[in-house]
Design an enzyme around this catalytic site. Structure first.
Site, PDB file in Angstrom:
ATOM      1  CE  LYS A  71      77.622   9.661  64.909  1.00 55.65           C
ATOM      2  NZ  LYS A  71      78.495   9.415  64.706  1.00 55.65           N
ATOM      3  CB  THR A  73      71.105  12.290  71.997  1.00 55.90           C
ATOM      4  OG1 THR A  73      71.957  10.488  72.466  1.00 55.90           O
ATOM      5  CG2 THR A  73      70.401  12.382  72.696  1.00 55.90           C
ATOM      6  NE  ARG A  94      75.069   4.501  62.313  1.00 53.70           N
ATOM      7  CZ  ARG A  94      76.420   4.287  62.500  1.00 53.70           C
ATOM      8  NH1 ARG A  94      77.521   4.242  62.319  1.00 53.70           N
ATOM      9  NH2 ARG A  94      75.859   5.718  63.954  1.00 53.70           N
ATOM     10  CB  ALA A 273      81.627   3.614  60.922  1.00 55.28           C
ATOM     11  CD1 TRP A 409      71.008  12.249  76.984  1.00 56.95           C
ATOM     12  CD2 TRP A 409      70.209  12.396  78.826  1.00 56.95           C
ATOM     13  NE1 TRP A 409      70.966  10.774  77.928  1.00 56.95           N
ATOM     14  CE2 TRP A 409      70.500  11.518  78.482  1.00 56.95           C
ATOM     15  CE3 TRP A 409      69.551  13.210  80.164  1.00 56.95           C
ATOM     16  CZ2 TRP A 409      70.449  10.721  79.907  1.00 56.95           C
ATOM     17  CZ3 TRP A 409      69.150  12.649  80.745  1.00 56.95           C
ATOM     18  CH2 TRP A 409      69.973  11.553  81.042  1.00 56.95           C
TER      19      TRP A 409
END
Lengths: 556, 556
Positions: A71, A73, A94, A273, A409
């Site tokens: 996610k 990446t 974050r 989270a 990636w």
């Protein structure tokens, strides 16, 4: 194949002043922390008040699996891709927690050709935000015990102090401790415990505050304990919120760094989270929206936890209207949801895929309930077969959602062009009209019922006696009219981590209900949540080193 | 009359790049932390290796009294004065600890017109050095408990773990705690405690290290515990010194700020002056000596503790040759040493003065034993009478030492011109030929005897049974050939805080002897040393605040 750190070390970083300039920030708007990091002055928000906001895009994912989804990446790669197609984009992420870097996995900041840099700084002390939170938190803790020691005029019940100390370190020995031993000069003995810094309510507050004064007021509102008459005791009763705000005066400012392709990335705040809402700060997102035409941001875990909280907590408090949500999946992870064993993941198998895709289906259905656009991003692996890819494309077409394969990636921004274009299409159409799932004025129980039914797909909620009592208490002190923040396993849509895919016919059991009155949400616990990790048998710390020339090994 | 913070806020700060430029540092030599702070790259030391070192001057004081002496203020003012008479001077100071700022007195960074700025940053997070030390310390602590939890192959005796956790906060409840409660997943139960960060051995190591590799090696050498076979267990046995060095990679670099008169000041490291040696880092001092023709530095407490440790520990390890020592006194403080009550201090009284001056006499005598020049600085107060001033001048003449009145609090550098000139005279004469008081190869007991007899003026040393045993143990593991660091009351030359002036006929009682094998000294405790302060009934934190415009109140 190069490792993440090798790719990062071979990249060419621009001085951060150049990155700032790209998005209209002058020297007076930033404070340098070395050559490649800076903080952005909050005055910029005031200065650009009248200007139009950029479009907000959230990146989330299916329920995470051991197969990995990528996610972060994709978030970084997508930001890079949008620049490649001419869209001024700012990424909002974050900040990682320092402590866990020494635990199992080392640091993290995206991967491959889609990373934020300088990795080592972002993963170590960065600009000191975590340390400021640790200090502000522990000042309040020291003030609580000091108040009791010095006469306890507030009649704090030392058995009912909810506010804990924190450290940014994986240290299981501190989870459950006794403090104040050694006689009169060391205060009163009581049982206590440390959490990791990111679990501090102050982190959640930093991420929901709209300015320093709001941050101060919210810190003042933290419910720290009950007194011997069962009345709430708030941080403001101890009168340290001013000093805490002073400690947070720089931490409140968003941090600017860059990606491997020199895309601006604001990294600021990183709450848990589960017991918190798992997104970067509202200030970072708002700042990004003033500086970019597109803002790509991320939420923690899968969409049932991360996106739900982003939309129902962060967007509510920040008055944010996201235009589009990207749901990241991999074919391997979907097969895992369909019952594939770990060994079988790399073998083409449409049967597992067709079963596991229900997880994605449910997440799509959920996001649509918020009236925002949806795009599926399939993070491609070399082992994915054409047949499997075709299956997903057909599935998405049937669902009426766009899908794009990404290879960010391996290829950086160029691996995310298709995804970027599809997002631009949706955003430019402008069909979204975001609304929250529930009103904060519902009862606590109703709010939990709504999320369970609508998002998790459960049949209802069971409240333990303990939870019932806690809900009554919160209602009694009038703190029930706030959004809820459910702590639940991230691995399943249900509260049972072994139920993969799209479980049904289950009830969610609520064991504990607590109030984060400073942050402004009610934490609903459906199981034990570990707020202080431990180190593994061989910690990542053991392979880390730095040599005479400053070269770092083992951090990633 | 303006307060310190009002004076500071009305001053004109230069951008730190300009200050750096004044002492030959270019953009590539520094890393900015905002506009008014930077770190200096250690490469500068290498680059300027062949260049001549500046002259080193230490500022110390008589034994401190409640009347106050103003040692830091004189240090800053003297640096400013030297610039005023055309000498390129760099000040080297300790960094304040954040925790105590919230305790009794608030922040501190000199006073009046002799302050270092920006005060609020220096007193709060500064450039994060304290936080880096906290992290490195607590990583080692977590590694110790984790090692035991994961099988304890080193057979660490959990009853004999000497290395403690730290926090930069005044928090008495953490002095004596029990960790590892709550069952198997939280590790083994044991008694432990937190110290304040500045008491960490890592702080002492930072201040004695000559580069990052030396820092890493010294951290590896920390004696953390004994095992069940009574053998020492070092940090390096846990293999985390590399990760700890990584955490310290920026903290090891000296910080540059400025004074109210834009004099360059390097502020770096601040170990306790009792269980550690109480001076800024060797790296800061060496850097200052490469950048200035004169370097003014300071040591903790009075000369019997601060100067002794500066000379016998820091100068020994740093191969530093100070030219001159300034002993600061006030007439009020000398009268206090002579028996004056607090109320009488402002009334002229040569009798008290003539008695109390013995304290200064002994400190002068002590410094001369190190073969360095001595100057007495009398920090002038408005209540000092001409007769009293005359008495001191006559006394110094008889002692054959120079004396200068200073008014640096009121007048800044211009109040220290006379002092500056006298120092320059001594330094330019070049008569000093510094030598340490004792050889580190003496036995532990002999070293303690020498300092007691020569510096404190005592008749001998009494060792408790406990101390005897500990000395034997240290000799057994071969760590006895290091300098000693005596923890003693700062208020008296003796180990009894009520014996003012120049006590005689006393013996010093040694209660405990510990080894700081990473730092490289043997700590000799003559009484209880508080390594974790507490907050007072009304903490300074309660009056602190920051408003919307960022204006800070209550910090000083």
């Amino acid at each position: 194949m190069k490792t993440d750190i090798e790719i990062a070390q071979s990249s060419k970083m621009e001085p951060i002043v150049n990155i700032a300039e790209k998005i209209g920030l002058g020297e007076g708007d930033i404070e340098l922390y070395g050559k490649y990091k800076c903080k952005i002055s909050l005055d910029v928000l005031e200065k650009k008040k009248a200007e139009k906001d950029g479009k907000l895009v959230l990146v989330t994912a299916i329920n995470p699996t051991p197969a990995g989804e990528g996610k972060s990446t994709v978030t970084v790669g997508l930001g890079q891709a949008l620049w490649n197609i001419g869209k001024k984009t700012v990424i909002a992420l974050r900040e990682p927690s320092l402590g866990p870097v020494f635990g199992i996995k080392g640091g993290a900041a995206g991967g491959g050709h889609s990373q934020v840099i300088p990795m080592e700084d972002i993963n170590l002390h960065f600009t000191g935000d975590m340390h400021a939170i640790t200090c502000a938190n522990n000042l309040l803790s020291a003030a609580i015990d000091n108040h009791i020691h010095q006469g306890n005029s507030l009649k704090i019940d030392s058995r009912r102090i909810m506010f804990k100390r924190v450290l940014d370190m994986n240290d299981r020995a501190l989870r459950d401790i006794v403090v104040g031993m050694g006689g009169k000069i060391n205060g009163f003995v009581r049982q206590d415990g440390f959490m990791i810094t990111v679990a501090s309510e102050i982190m959640a507050i930093l991420c929901l505050a709209t300015d320093l004064m709001d941050l101060k007021n919210r810190m003042g509102n933290i419910l720290v304990a009950y007194n011997l008459d069962n009345e709430p005791v708030y941080c403001r009763d101890l009168d340290v919120q001013g000093a805490m705000a002073l400690l947070m005066k720089d931490a409140v400012k968003p941090n600017l760094v860059q990606t491997l392709e020199n895309t601006p990335a604001i990294i600021h705040g990183g709450p848990f989270a589960n017991i918190a809402h798992g997104c970067n700060s509202i200030l970072a997102t708002k700042m990004a929206m003033k500086l970019g035409d597109y803002v790509i941001t991320e939420a923690g875990f899968g969409a049932d936890l991360g996106a739900e909280k982003f939309l129902d907590i962060k967007c509510r408090y920040g008055d944010l209207k996201p235009e589009c949500v990207v749901i990241v999946a991999t074919i391997r992870a979907l097969k895992h949801h369909g019952g594939s064993s770990r060994d079988e993941l790399t073998t083409p198998n449409v049967e597992y895929l067709s079963k596991g895709i229900e997880n994605l289906e449910k997440q799509i259905e959920n996001i649509k309930k918020y009236n925002v656009g949806v795009v599926v991003a399939i993070n491609k692996f070399i082992t994915d077969s054409d047949e499997e890819v075709k299956f997903i494309e057909d599935f998405c077409m049937k669902q009426g959602v766009e899908v794009a394969l990404t290879e960010v990636w391996e290829k950086g921004g160029n691996g995310g062009i298709e995804l970027a274009k599809k997002i631009v299409d949706i955003v430019e159409k402008g069909d979204s009209d975001f609304k929250c799932l529930y009103s904060e004025n519902e009862t606590i129980k109703d709010k939990i019922e709504i999320v369970t039914r609508e998002i998790y797909g459960g049949d209802g909620v069971v409240f333990t006696k303990n939870a019932e009592k806690q809900i009554e208490e919160i209602e009694k002190i009038g703190l029930d009219k706030m959004p809820i923040c459910i702590a639940k396993t991230q691995y399943s849509l249900s509260d049972n981590p072994t139920l993969l895919g799209k479980p049904s016919g289950f009830k969610v059991t609520v064991r504990e209900v607590k109030v984060s009155s400073g942050a402004g949400f009610i934490v609903v616990l459906t199981g034990d949540v570990m707020t202080m990790p431990g180190l593994p048998k061989v910690p990542a710390a053991n392979r880390m080193d730095i040599n005479k020339e400053g070269t770092i090994v083992g951090l990633f």
